[in-house]
Motif scaffolding. Structure first.
Motif, PDB file in Angstrom:
ATOM      1  N   LEU A   1       0.830  -1.198   0.000  1.00 50.84           N
ATOM      2  CA  LEU A   1       0.000   0.000   0.000  1.00 50.84           C
ATOM      3  C   LEU A   1       0.864   1.247   0.000  1.00 50.84           C
ATOM      4  CD1 LEU A   1      -2.517  -1.169   2.741  1.00 50.84           C
ATOM      5  CD2 LEU A   1      -3.146  -0.652   0.379  1.00 50.84           C
ATOM      6  N   PRO A   2       0.294   2.390  -0.390  1.00 46.35           N
ATOM      7  CA  PRO A   2       1.039   3.646  -0.251  1.00 46.35           C
ATOM      8  C   PRO A   2       1.157   4.040   1.222  1.00 46.35           C
ATOM      9  CG  PRO A   2      -0.799   3.853  -1.810  1.00 46.35           C
ATOM     10  CD  PRO A   2      -0.995   2.582  -1.057  1.00 46.35           C
ATOM     11  N   SER A   3       2.030   4.971   1.499  1.00 40.01           N
ATOM     12  CA  SER A   3       2.202   5.473   2.854  1.00 40.01           C
ATOM     13  C   SER A   3       0.888   6.043   3.396  1.00 40.01           C
ATOM     14  CB  SER A   3       3.279   6.564   2.867  1.00 40.01           C
ATOM     15  OG  SER A   3       3.439   7.108   4.153  1.00 40.01           O
ATOM     16  N   GLY A   4       0.580   5.722   4.660  1.00 39.78           N
ATOM     17  CA  GLY A   4      -0.616   6.237   5.311  1.00 39.78           C
ATOM     18  C   GLY A   4      -1.820   5.332   5.235  1.00 39.78           C
ATOM     19  N   PHE A   5      -1.723   4.235   4.464  1.00 37.37           N
ATOM     20  CA  PHE A   5      -2.857   3.331   4.300  1.00 37.37           C
ATOM     21  C   PHE A   5      -2.626   2.028   5.060  1.00 37.37           C
ATOM     22  CE2 PHE A   5      -3.320   6.250   0.835  1.00 37.37           C
ATOM     23  CZ  PHE A   5      -4.689   6.358   0.640  1.00 37.37           C
ATOM     24  N   THR A   6      -3.718   1.447   5.562  1.00 34.54           N
ATOM     25  CA  THR A   6      -3.664   0.174   6.273  1.00 34.54           C
ATOM     26  C   THR A   6      -4.763  -0.750   5.763  1.00 34.54           C
ATOM     27  OG1 THR A   6      -5.120   1.015   8.031  1.00 34.54           O
ATOM     28  CG2 THR A   6      -2.731   1.234   8.373  1.00 34.54           C
ATOM     29  N   SER A   7      -4.561  -2.048   5.973  1.00 37.88           N
ATOM     30  CA  SER A   7      -5.565  -3.025   5.533  1.00 37.88           C
ATOM     31  C   SER A   7      -5.999  -3.898   6.693  1.00 37.88           C
ATOM     32  CB  SER A   7      -4.991  -3.905   4.414  1.00 37.88           C
ATOM     33  OG  SER A   7      -4.047  -4.846   4.925  1.00 37.88           O
ATOM     34  N   ARG A   8      -7.174  -4.479   6.563  1.00 34.81           N
ATOM     35  CA  ARG A   8      -7.635  -5.510   7.489  1.00 34.81           C
ATOM     36  C   ARG A   8      -8.475  -6.521   6.722  1.00 34.81           C
ATOM     37  NH1 ARG A   8     -12.912  -3.908  11.188  1.00 34.81           N
ATOM     38  NH2 ARG A   8     -13.913  -2.475   9.723  1.00 34.81           N
ATOM     39  N   VAL A   9      -8.510  -7.743   7.220  1.00 39.02           N
ATOM     40  CA  VAL A   9      -9.340  -8.796   6.638  1.00 39.02           C
ATOM     41  C   VAL A   9     -10.727  -8.707   7.255  1.00 39.02           C
ATOM     42  CG1 VAL A   9      -9.676 -11.286   6.418  1.00 39.02           C
ATOM     43  CG2 VAL A   9      -7.383 -10.307   6.169  1.00 39.02           C
ATOM     44  N   ILE A  10     -11.732  -8.630   6.402  1.00 34.17           N
ATOM     45  CA  ILE A  10     -13.121  -8.555   6.856  1.00 34.17           C
ATOM     46  C   ILE A  10     -13.738  -9.947   6.962  1.00 34.17           C
ATOM     47  CG2 ILE A  10     -15.431  -7.719   6.271  1.00 34.17           C
ATOM     48  CD1 ILE A  10     -13.475  -5.561   7.228  1.00 34.17           C
ATOM     49  N   ALA A  11     -13.457 -10.794   5.968  1.00 34.09           N
ATOM     50  CA  ALA A  11     -14.087 -12.119   5.937  1.00 34.09           C
ATOM     51  C   ALA A  11     -13.254 -13.074   5.093  1.00 34.09           C
ATOM     52  CB  ALA A  11     -15.500 -12.020   5.368  1.00 34.09           C
ATOM     53  N   ARG A  12     -13.378 -14.371   5.394  1.00 36.35           N
ATOM     54  CA  ARG A  12     -12.743 -15.429   4.615  1.00 36.35           C
ATOM     55  C   ARG A  12     -13.783 -16.466   4.235  1.00 36.35           C
ATOM     56  NH1 ARG A  12      -7.054 -15.536   5.051  1.00 36.35           N
ATOM     57  NH2 ARG A  12      -6.217 -14.076   6.590  1.00 36.35           N
ATOM     58  N   SER A  13     -13.714 -16.938   2.984  1.00 33.90           N
ATOM     59  CA  SER A  13     -14.666 -17.941   2.506  1.00 33.90           C
ATOM     60  C   SER A  13     -14.644 -19.177   3.394  1.00 33.90           C
ATOM     61  CB  SER A  13     -14.325 -18.348   1.071  1.00 33.90           C
ATOM     62  OG  SER A  13     -14.471 -17.265   0.194  1.00 33.90           O
ATOM     63  N   GLY A  14     -15.840 -19.674   3.722  1.00 33.13           N
ATOM     64  CA  GLY A  14     -15.961 -20.886   4.520  1.00 33.13           C
ATOM     65  C   GLY A  14     -15.734 -20.687   5.994  1.00 33.13           C
ATOM     66  N   GLN A  15     -15.477 -19.447   6.411  1.00 29.90           N
ATOM     67  CA  GLN A  15     -15.256 -19.158   7.827  1.00 29.90           C
ATOM     68  C   GLN A  15     -16.282 -18.144   8.318  1.00 29.90           C
ATOM     69  OE1 GLN A  15     -11.183 -18.175   8.872  1.00 29.90           O
ATOM     70  NE2 GLN A  15     -10.346 -19.524   7.301  1.00 29.90           N
ATOM     71  N   THR A  16     -16.519 -18.163   9.615  1.00 30.59           N
ATOM     72  CA  THR A  16     -17.462 -17.226  10.206  1.00 30.59           C
ATOM     73  C   THR A  16     -16.896 -15.812  10.129  1.00 30.59           C
ATOM     74  OG1 THR A  16     -18.258 -18.918  11.739  1.00 30.59           O
ATOM     75  CG2 THR A  16     -18.712 -16.619  12.308  1.00 30.59           C
ATOM     76  N   VAL A  17     -17.720 -14.875   9.682  1.00 28.10           N
ATOM     77  CA  VAL A  17     -17.300 -13.472   9.650  1.00 28.10           C
ATOM     78  C   VAL A  17     -17.081 -13.014  11.088  1.00 28.10           C
ATOM     79  CG1 VAL A  17     -17.948 -11.126   9.000  1.00 28.10           C
ATOM     80  CG2 VAL A  17     -18.619 -13.067   7.536  1.00 28.10           C
ATOM     81  N   PRO A  18     -15.893 -12.529  11.431  1.00 24.99           N
ATOM     82  CA  PRO A  18     -15.614 -12.133  12.816  1.00 24.99           C
ATOM     83  C   PRO A  18     -16.664 -11.168  13.355  1.00 24.99           C
ATOM     84  CG  PRO A  18     -13.593 -12.127  11.549  1.00 24.99           C
ATOM     85  CD  PRO A  18     -14.705 -12.357  10.571  1.00 24.99           C
ATOM     86  N   GLY A  19     -17.149 -11.471  14.546  1.00 27.49           N
ATOM     87  CA  GLY A  19     -18.172 -10.645  15.172  1.00 27.49           C
ATOM     88  C   GLY A  19     -19.583 -11.069  14.832  1.00 27.49           C
ATOM     89  N   THR A  20     -19.719 -12.137  14.006  1.00 29.47           N
ATOM     90  CA  THR A  20     -21.049 -12.625  13.613  1.00 29.47           C
ATOM     91  C   THR A  20     -21.063 -14.148  13.692  1.00 29.47           C
ATOM     92  OG1 THR A  20     -20.715 -13.068  11.236  1.00 29.47           O
ATOM     93  CG2 THR A  20     -20.997 -10.766  11.898  1.00 29.47           C
ATOM     94  N   SER A  21     -22.209 -14.735  13.364  1.00 33.19           N
ATOM     95  CA  SER A  21     -22.328 -16.187  13.290  1.00 33.19           C
ATOM     96  C   SER A  21     -22.489 -16.659  11.847  1.00 33.19           C
ATOM     97  CB  SER A  21     -23.527 -16.662  14.113  1.00 33.19           C
ATOM     98  OG  SER A  21     -24.736 -16.074  13.636  1.00 33.19           O
ATOM     99  N   TYR A  22     -22.270 -15.765  10.891  1.00 34.84           N
ATOM    100  CA  TYR A  22     -22.511 -16.055   9.481  1.00 34.84           C
ATOM    101  C   TYR A  22     -21.243 -16.543   8.790  1.00 34.84           C
ATOM    102  CZ  TYR A  22     -24.021 -15.501   4.636  1.00 34.84           C
ATOM    103  OH  TYR A  22     -24.336 -15.729   3.326  1.00 34.84           O
ATOM    104  N   THR A  23     -21.368 -17.621   8.017  1.00 37.34           N
ATOM    105  CA  THR A  23     -20.249 -18.164   7.246  1.00 37.34           C
ATOM    106  C   THR A  23     -20.179 -17.493   5.885  1.00 37.34           C
ATOM    107  OG1 THR A  23     -20.438 -20.304   8.359  1.00 37.34           O
ATOM    108  CG2 THR A  23     -19.224 -20.250   6.284  1.00 37.34           C
ATOM    109  N   TRP A  24     -19.015 -16.894   5.570  1.00 39.00           N
ATOM    110  CA  TRP A  24     -18.849 -16.131   4.337  1.00 39.00           C
ATOM    111  C   TRP A  24     -18.822 -17.049   3.122  1.00 39.00           C
ATOM    112  CZ3 TRP A  24     -20.138 -11.545   3.435  1.00 39.00           C
ATOM    113  CH2 TRP A  24     -19.588 -10.759   2.414  1.00 39.00           C
ATOM    114  N   HIS A  25     -19.375 -16.581   2.024  1.00 40.72           N
ATOM    115  CA  HIS A  25     -19.503 -17.390   0.807  1.00 40.72           C
ATOM    116  C   HIS A  25     -18.168 -17.582   0.095  1.00 40.72           C
ATOM    117  CE1 HIS A  25     -20.346 -13.128  -0.548  1.00 40.72           C
ATOM    118  NE2 HIS A  25     -19.347 -13.452  -1.354  1.00 40.72           N
ATOM    119  N   GLY A  26     -18.139 -18.581  -0.783  1.00 41.58           N
ATOM    120  CA  GLY A  26     -16.971 -18.828  -1.606  1.00 41.58           C
ATOM    121  C   GLY A  26     -16.939 -17.921  -2.818  1.00 41.58           C
ATOM    122  N   ALA A  27     -15.757 -17.796  -3.425  1.00 43.45           N
ATOM    123  CA  ALA A  27     -15.556 -17.037  -4.663  1.00 43.45           C
ATOM    124  C   ALA A  27     -16.196 -15.654  -4.621  1.00 43.45           C
ATOM    125  CB  ALA A  27     -16.085 -17.825  -5.862  1.00 43.45           C
TER     126      ALA A  27
END
Length: 388
Positions: free
Chosen positions: A53-79
């Motif tokens: 990334l350019p200077s000053g920018f940061t990233s985070r992972v929101i969701a991964r396929s087949g895994q529960t979205v952090p902070g929820t009980s929902y499993t994220w979709h594939g592709a």
């Protein structure tokens, strides 16, 4: 075989058309864009998520396929594929398609005003290869099936109302959609090597149940004037929609589509081009073509989903290339904005800005595994410029 896309398309909030005209005012593009220095500077070493990334920018992972979205009980979709953001009270919602051949559809993640994840849920089920799509000014998500004689489905980002199939928008290999609130039409791309570019004119703006499907008619040159002609049989039977109108302009693999300020941009993957339609003059031209970059190596290849920011910059995701999102600025500079390392078997999909323009969401469709079950959805936060 899984293939990309987006959307980028127009993104609208509950009180303001975020990328449908209120933002990106005054962007004055010439063509085609050339290699140059990014207004954000060069890319730094990859962060913990493997993103440069350019200077000053940061990233985070929101969701991964087949895994529960952090902070929820929902499993994220594939592709995960095309996406868009919608204002929701004090927070917002990011919707994402699933380009699975079975069990595709779309899901959503809800955020608080501070950006914390507060929920995730399914908004469309039982469809196939939901690739890209687009947002509407009345805050619905158009999810497009990238299959022969596929449909567009109108969905509720909040998940409160059942999705509705919209056959009037035609049956073809749908890719992306972009709403034009000035002319009150929906633009549509077609992912075929001999595909066309369409617009749907609803009988009543805000109601997609009936209307007229039209195709862009123009010459074979890379620039010129265009007109629209009605498609006789939008259901694509017995003849495909792209074969019904003599003089319909052929585009090599239509992908992402974005509307702002009386202009439509869309990408074609077969020739690595970004096209620009000037809707006031009814003319078209190339905004970018990797074969026409004359000052060094073309930074943008594998063009796919596209969206826009308040500065007038276009953000174009790569399917292939070197896994970058590149920008095309209003002064015709093309440069990398970010790059994902270690995921050469994937593609970047679904770029979309939060309603305030401070966060960019996107996915790596197959992540590090190279499989549809390995998708990763990201958020990038930083000092996105508001003026060019």
């Amino acid at each position: 075989m899984e293939r990309r896309t987006f959307l980028r398309g127009a993104v609208f909030g509950t009180s303001v058309a975020v990328f449908g005209g209120t933002l990106m005012q005054g962007a004055a593009y010439a063509a085609p864009a050339q290699n140059g220095a990014s207004p954000y500077g060069g890319l730094l070493a990859a962060d913990a998520n493997g993103i440069m990334l350019p200077s000053g920018f940061t990233s985070r992972v929101i969701a991964r396929s087949g895994q529960t979205v952090p902070g929820t009980s929902y499993t994220w979709h594939g592709a995960p594929d095309g996406g868009a953001c919608f204002a929701d009270g004090t927070g917002w919602i990011y919707v994402s398609n699933s380009e699975l051949a079975t069990g595709g559809g779309a899901s959503a993640v809800r955020f608080s005003s501070s950006g914390s994840v507060t929920g995730a849920y399914r908004i469309l089920s039982g469809t196939r290869n939901n690739c890209a799509g687009g947002a509407t000014p009345w805050n619905t998500w158009l999810s497009c099936e990238e299959v022969s004689r596929g449909y567009v489905y109108e969905t509720d980002p909040r998940g409160a109302t059942a999705a509705v199939r919209r056959p009037a928008l035609g049956q073809f290999k749908h890719e992306a959609a972009a709403a034009d609130p000035v002319r009150k039409v929906i633009y549509l791309t077609e992912d075929e090597p001999d595909g066309c570019f369409y617009r749907f004119v609803p009988a009543t703006w805000g109601d997609l149940s009936t209307g007229t499907l039209q195709v862009l008619v123009a010459g074979t040159a890379a620039a010129g004037s265009f007109t629209w002609a009605n498609v006789p049989d939008p259901d694509g039977s017995p003849a495909y929609t792209r074969d019904q109108v003599s003089g319909a302009k052929i585009f090599n693999g239509g992908e992402g589509c974005h509307y702002a300020n009386d202009t439509v941009w869309f990408t074609t993957k077969g020739d690595n081009r970004v096209w620009r339609l000037d809707l006031l003059s009814s003319t078209y031209e190339l905004a970018y073509d990797d074969s026409l970059v004359t000052n060094g190596t073309a930074p943008l290849t594998g063009v796919d989903n596209v969206t826009g920011s308040s500065s007038g910059d276009l953000f174009v995701a790569e399917d292939g290339g070197n896994m970058e999102i590149c920008i095309i600025t209003p002064d015709d500079v093309v440069a990398p904005f970010l790059r994902i390392n270690g995921q050469s078997g994937s593609e970047i999909t679904g770029p979309a800005f939060s309603p305030d323009g401070r966060r960019l969401y996107f996915s790596s469709q197959r992540g590090t595994s190279g499989s549809s079950s390995g998708g990763i959805t990201y958020e990038v936060t930083g000092p996105f410029r508001t003026t060019a």
